[in-house]
Scaffold this active site. Sequence first.
Site, mmCIF file in Angstrom:
data_model
loop_
_atom_site.group_PDB
_atom_site.id
_atom_site.type_symbol
_atom_site.label_atom_id
_atom_site.label_comp_id
_atom_site.label_asym_id
_atom_site.label_seq_id
_atom_site.Cartn_x
_atom_site.Cartn_y
_atom_site.Cartn_z
ATOM 1 N N ARG A 91 0.858 -1.191 0.000
ATOM 2 C CA ARG A 91 0.000 0.000 0.000
ATOM 3 C C ARG A 91 0.889 1.233 0.000
ATOM 4 N NH1 ARG A 91 -2.809 3.783 3.602
ATOM 5 N NH2 ARG A 91 -1.481 3.086 5.329
ATOM 6 N N HIS A 135 -2.568 10.857 1.412
ATOM 7 C CA HIS A 135 -1.913 10.608 2.692
ATOM 8 C C HIS A 135 -1.268 11.906 3.153
ATOM 9 C CE1 HIS A 135 -0.175 7.208 5.316
ATOM 10 N NE2 HIS A 135 0.157 8.348 5.896
ATOM 11 N N GLU A 180 -6.451 8.060 7.213
ATOM 12 C CA GLU A 180 -6.630 8.661 8.531
ATOM 13 C C GLU A 180 -7.224 10.071 8.499
ATOM 14 O OE1 GLU A 180 -3.005 8.396 10.748
ATOM 15 O OE2 GLU A 180 -2.992 6.209 10.746
ATOM 16 N N ASN A 301 -5.990 1.408 10.686
ATOM 17 C CA ASN A 301 -4.661 1.713 11.216
ATOM 18 C C ASN A 301 -4.779 1.733 12.733
ATOM 19 O OD1 ASN A 301 -3.990 2.091 8.557
ATOM 20 N ND2 ASN A 301 -3.487 4.257 8.730
ATOM 21 N N TYR A 303 -2.514 1.446 16.523
ATOM 22 C CA TYR A 303 -1.252 1.369 17.266
ATOM 23 C C TYR A 303 -1.502 1.148 18.753
ATOM 24 C CZ TYR A 303 0.869 2.956 12.949
ATOM 25 O OH TYR A 303 1.273 3.043 11.641
ATOM 26 N N GLU A 360 -2.238 -0.377 8.748
ATOM 27 C CA GLU A 360 -1.022 0.043 9.459
ATOM 28 C C GLU A 360 -1.042 -0.554 10.856
ATOM 29 O OE1 GLU A 360 -0.028 4.185 9.762
ATOM 30 O OE2 GLU A 360 -0.570 4.590 7.673
#
Length: 458
Positions: A91, A135, A180, A301, A303, A360
């Site tokens: 990606r 992005h 995002e 995504n 984290y 991600e």
Amino acid sequence: MDELAAKINESMQALPSLSHVKPNFIWGASTASFQIEGAANEDGRGPSIWDTYCRTGQVANNDTGDVACDHYHRYKEDVALMKALGLQAYRFSIAWPRVLPQGTGAVNEAGLAFYDRLIDELHAAGIEPWICLYHWDLPQALEDRGGWLNRDIVGWFADYARLVGRRYGHRVKHFATFNEPGIFSLFARSFGARDRTADDKLHRWIHHVNLAHGAAVDALRETVKDAKIGLVSNYQPICPSSDKPEDVAEAALIGDYWNRAFTDPQYLGEYPAMIRDAIAPHVRPGDMQAIFRPLDWIGVNHYSPVYINSDPNAIVGLGWGPKPADIPRTPIDWTIEPDAFRDTLIEVSHRYGKPVYVTENGFGSTLEKLDANGQVIDSGRIAFLRDYISGLDAALAAGADVRGYFVWSLLDNFEWESGYGVRFGLVFMDYPTLKRIPKASFDWYADVIRHARGATTA
């Protein structure tokens, strides 16, 4: 010492649980144009808002994206690394100002040709390209015309999407409109994080991005046969930093802004309840239908959870609260909570009813450097990825429809306001020489992919 080294090596080689991964599961990696390409002033590329921001002195060490990883010139070397990893998909994002230097109007053929070369190289390596249209690197020329606060950007973005679809749609089928949007709206450069008068600007911004998404989906459907289109959302649990009522209420509110302000209207057809009235003044007849277009997948995504408190002086009251002291952290102080990853994948799968791809997930560090042997033994990243991929497997066991995992990131790169001081890559970038040096995690991830594909194809 030899016994200790052996134990460390054994721990590093342990693979995550993969017992619920299906044969069609996709293993990949993600990058972004501004973070790796460099060549900022070459072949007709126009400036982006991040080129401008880098000159304000607010990025660590005054770093810029002028050279970055020089992927623009070294893409063949990078694709060879992807092939060595065993990636099935990659990606990446198109740099809007590289292909349309003014954001609209004259097309830059040299910029389009770069992505032709990259896509051809990926196909030759047996790797499927996944394109993200945006992005974060908005052409500065469009920011000068109001950027995302100008409703005209809906048409500008649709024209850009149509250009990309026509040029690459016969060779690329997977497209994401945005990466995002919850992040680049809440933390936009167009208004201050501690400016409550900017709340309404945020609401206008959110609505325009959603409209641009819908228009881009239609443009891609027009130009790409059998296109598979989705959104990439940064989806994290939003946790109150205390049990104070105002912090609990603020966490619930920010959950709608951060996680659902884009996914709900795009996948469910309406804004989430807590922010619906605030955005309503910007909604015109027909807007919600224009946003709610057919989609094929959703990208997550993820984290770590976010811990916040209520700050009446900050935009929409978003304040940063302390994190629980007993939860382990990465070197950049993000909490390590793989169970939250599992729960997020289950929530997204059930809420939106679309195939989920982890677009991600990764481990950031400020501590990595080459050792005496010229290697990077990043055992912390390996442990993180092992636990999070095991969390993904647990989500599959609980019924989540997760179909792929893209690690962030292939290379160490420009990490926005942190510049080059934070490293997320499986490949160490020696920035003075631009030499690529695979870390221990590179070999480990390659083993994961080989094991997963071997186990599911046997």
